[in-house]
Design a protein around this motif. Structure first.
Motif: not given
Length: 819
Positions: A170, A200, A206-207, A227, A181, A183, A211
């Protein structure tokens, strides 16, 4: 709940339709033998779950901060009577500071550790591994070097796959945001043994939230992760996603594991052993996180499918009896639906997922740019409004106010209408809000971001009563205009090409972040009005025009009401719109004389090629002037102001020292002194010589490049940075479609090309996207994907030298070969 019983270990062996399946589990039990007062973290099993390594975090908690004081690795082994007492397999002398378990081989012979250590005034991170040297001893640690991998973020979570060839982590991606944020990314070992660049995991995984704690199953097909950015039960939940098409950057929509795995508290660090034993971390029973154990039942349930029902409007009208093509966030086709006569439609969707895009034509993106879709519930009640971005993906209408709050007053024959409900309607007459006047009849309304227009009407009164008047206040607080029609115009403009109006076009204006600001309809005479633009700000503009009307080099004029602000934009190839000022300026030096005497202190109006005034300049006492001409202006005209006989004046073009270069006489037909683009350079002869020399050099290059065979006569051209098919390209593709349908054994090879602007990597990506756009069109028309291949050429095979915009426009192309 529909349950499927499968007689395979399907957590490990993912079924074909796994993107809709959620594995079921027994009730989790807290592992008291592995728990103490510390925080338990990552657990990694080996030998079919007979051994386990896990982390403990020792924390110091004060009123203001929760600080990790130490992180250590612990080990436990299962015997005949269950789990033995855990102990630390390593001591401080083995390696220092904080150590986090991130993976091990299936036999437990090699362990991977994230080691954080102090180096001077900073904390650094590295990945190391230790290999067994007997039952209870270990060899010295070895560092794993992965070029370019940044592990500096203390919140980074890492997982090494048991095959030692995939590392997931992450990573904090938006350091400027007030929201965290984080990801998921990965690197993998290539065939030559080196590590790949960072990949990626893509928009499905990924929001805009967190995550973290990834776990990849042994077959590398299922990803479990935690998440708080996807729809869930609590602080963070466990999700599963399935790898698609064997790609590392493409995963299915994440599915929430639901109860009993997830609770209203914090869950993370989910791992699965070879025998479907499951371990994860949760704080559901205490303030600290503990390790929980459960087993997969071997059964699956089908993910909860929802129904998206909506009503679609385009340009203010329902999109009736129209096919809609629905795509996922990877632009893969999902479903075709048809709207009814009122623009209503439905399609099945994964519950909680909104990452869809909709197109009216299967080959074109952006047709619905800025238009509105109304999401309704089963009873038809409005739940939310969404608009569409340039790729057709749904974007929920924001609720934040714009810079100005609309304020006004509601009156009847000058008497304030107190405590009256007013309904706010959007441009399609959908009610979006209700506001109330105060005891003075005044109201205020926060304009919704991205709304193109609105109007306000009384809720309970006869709106046709002519005595009722709705006024809004301008910045000075004065009642400046009724707006019972919601117009609120703030400026006007014209769209002109070759001195003629460009009619029936649509101008779409975006901010620099890509958000739609306003959609402007151009009238028959080329005029238009706008409501939301502030000409002091920068915008990006897109033109949509009907048919094959030529608009390249057309000019759009904007003028802000009540100010001196104005802007001009010019349309370039591919309908790309740029500010005329973006091309830079060049100085024009000149002199006006009358009867051989200087025309001192004379006002001169400057008009552009469409006879629109764009500036006023003045001569000095010697009749000299300097004008900074915009390079993108094709031609300008000088017209002396308040001169009865302007034809008696003579305009000389000079150099900056005042030496005369050429003479221009008054042109009675055009009523002014026309200055063409070629006449603006004071050193014209020198420039011409340089251009001729350059042309000679380029001629040889051009001959060499054009020797590359033209692959076919129907070449598809694209605008700068454009990857979508234009209407003219779709027409060209119909001939290829006919050839492919005529011969079922024929094969199509699609070559994507770019100009030389941008990096090689970017151009290869754009070239591939252009080729894919053609491929997707042919597939949508029934051509088997097995008959089509694509190849990205990037900038490597130009048809013409990249020495002018005209030539570059011919290099931005796709060529199709049918054999």
């Amino acid at each position: 709940m529909k349950v499927i019983k499968l007689f395979l270990f399907l957590i490990i062996c993912t079924p074909t339709y796994s993107q809709l399946l959620i594995p079921l589990f027994d009730i989790p039990q807290k592992m008291d033998v592995l728990s103490d007062e510390a925080e338990e973290g990552t657990a990694v099993t080996f030998n079919n779950g007979e051994g386990i390594f896990f982390n403990r975090n020792y924390e110091k908690i004060t009123e203001k901060v929760q600080e990790v004081k130490a992180q250590d690795i612990w080990f436990a082994e299962k015997g005949k009577k269950g789990w033995g007492r855990p102990f630390r397999p390593f001591r401080d002398v083995d390696f220092t500071e904080r150590n986090i378990m991130i993976g091990c081989t299936r036999d437990g012979e090699r362990l991977y550790i994230l080691n954080r250590y102090i180096d001077g005034d900073s904390i650094k991170s590295r990945i190391i591994y230790k290999t067994r040297n007997g039952r209870s001893t270990w060899k010295d640690p070895q560092e794993v070097v992965i070029p370019g991998l940044d592990l500096s973020d203390p919140q980074t979570t890492v997982f090494m796959h048991s095959d030692e060839d995939v590392l997931l982590l992450s990573k904090l991606v938006d350091t400027a945001s007030t929201m965290i944020n984080e990801d998921l990314f990965l690197v993998y070992k290539k065939e030559d043994g080196t590590w790949s660049d960072l990949v990626d995991l893509g928009p499905n995984i990924n929001s805009k939230g967190l995550e973290f704690s990834p776990f990849l199953t042994h077959d590398k097909k299922a990803l479990y992760f935690a998440s708080d950015g996807h729809d869930g039960f609590g602080e963070s939940d466990i999700f599963v996603s399935y790898r698609e098409e064997g790609r590392w950057d493409k995963w299915s929509i994440p599915l929430n594991l639901g109860l009993p795995i997830n609770s209203s508290r914090f869950e993370s660090y989910f791992v699965v052993s070879d025998t479907n034993q499951v371990y994860f971390v949760s704080d559901r029973e205490s303030l600290n996180t503990n390790i929980y154990f459960t087993k997969a039942t071997g059964e699956y349930k089908i993910a909860n499918l929802g129904l998206l029902a909506g009503q679609l409007f385009k340009d203010g009208k329902p999109v009736a009896s129209q096919k809609l093509f629905v795509y996922d966030s990877y632009k893969d086709f999902l479903e075709e639906v048809v709207t009814d006569e009122n623009g209503k439609f439905k399609f099945s969707k994964l519950a909680g997922d909104q990452k869809y895009s909709i197109r009216l034509d299967s080959t074109e993106e952006g047709e619905l740019l800025g238009d509105l879709l109304y999401i309704v519930d089963e009873k038809g009640n409005l739940k939310k409004r969404v608009t569409f971005d340039k790729t057709g993906q749904m974007v929920e209408m924001g609720k934040k106010p714009e810079k100005a709050i609309v304020k006004g007053v509601f009156e009847s024959k000058g008497v304030a209408m107190m405590n009256t409900a007013l309904v706010v309607l959007d441009k399609n007459n959908f009610p979006i809000d209700t506001i109330y006047t105060n005891n003075k009849g005044e109201f205020s309304y926060e304009r919704i971001a991205m709304d193109k227009g609105f109007k306000i009407i009384p809720r309970d009164l006869n709106v046709k009563d002519e005595s009722l008047e709705l006024f809004y206040f301008d910045k000075s607080g004065k009642k400046s205009k009724t707006f019972n029609d919601g117009s609120l115009e703030t400026g006007k403009g014209r769209f002109v090409f070759n001195k003629l109006p460009v009619a029936n076009s649509v101008i779409k204006v975006y901010d620099l972040e890509g958000n739609i600001i306003e959609t402007i309809a151009v009238n028959q005479d080329g005029s238009f009005a706008f409501k939301k633009l502030n000409l002091e700000e920068e915008y990006r503009i897109v033109i949509e025009n009907e048919g094959d009307v030529e608009i390249v080099d057309g000019i759009i004029y904007f003028t802000q009401d009540g100010t001196s602000s104005s802007k001009r934009y010019i349309v370039k190839d591919g309908n790309k719109v740029v500010s005329i000022g973006s091309g830079g300026v060049e100085k024009v030096f000149g002199k006006y004389t009358f009867d051989k005497l200087p025309a001192a202190n004379t006002a001169i109006v400057v008009l552009d090629e469409n006879n629109i005034p764009i500036d006023t300049i003045y001569t000095n006492i010697e009749g000299m002037f300097v004008y900074e001409k915009l390079k993108l202006d094709k031609g300008i005209k000088f017209l002396p102001l308040e001169e009865e006989n302007p034809e008696d004046l003579i305009l000389y073009l000079t150099d900056k020292e005042g030496a005369v270069l050429s003479t221009m006489n008054y042109d009675k037909k055009s009523k002014g002194y026309i200055l063409t683009k070629n006449e603006t350079a004071a050193t014209a002869k020198k420039v011409t010589t340089k251009v001729e020399d350059k042309t000679e050099v380029k001629t040889e290059t051009k001959k060499e490049l054009t020797a590359v065979p033209t692959l076919n006569e129907e070449i598809l051209y694209f605008g700068f940075n454009e990857v979508n098919l234009s209407s003219s390209n779709v027409v060209k593709l119909k001939s290829y479609l006919a050839k492919l349908n005529a011969n079922s054994a024929s094969q199509a090879t699609i070559y994507g090309h770019t100009d030389d602007v941008g990096t090689e990597a970017t151009n290869m990506r754009i070239a591939q996207q252009r080729a894919d756009a053609v491929k997707n069109y042919l597939v949508s028309k029934g051509i088997s994907v097995d008959r089509i291949s694509t190849e990205a050429m990037g900038e490597s095979k130009p048809a013409l030298p990249n020495d002018s915009e005209t030539n570059r426009s011919k290099n931005r192309r796709v060529e199709v070969v049918i054999k």
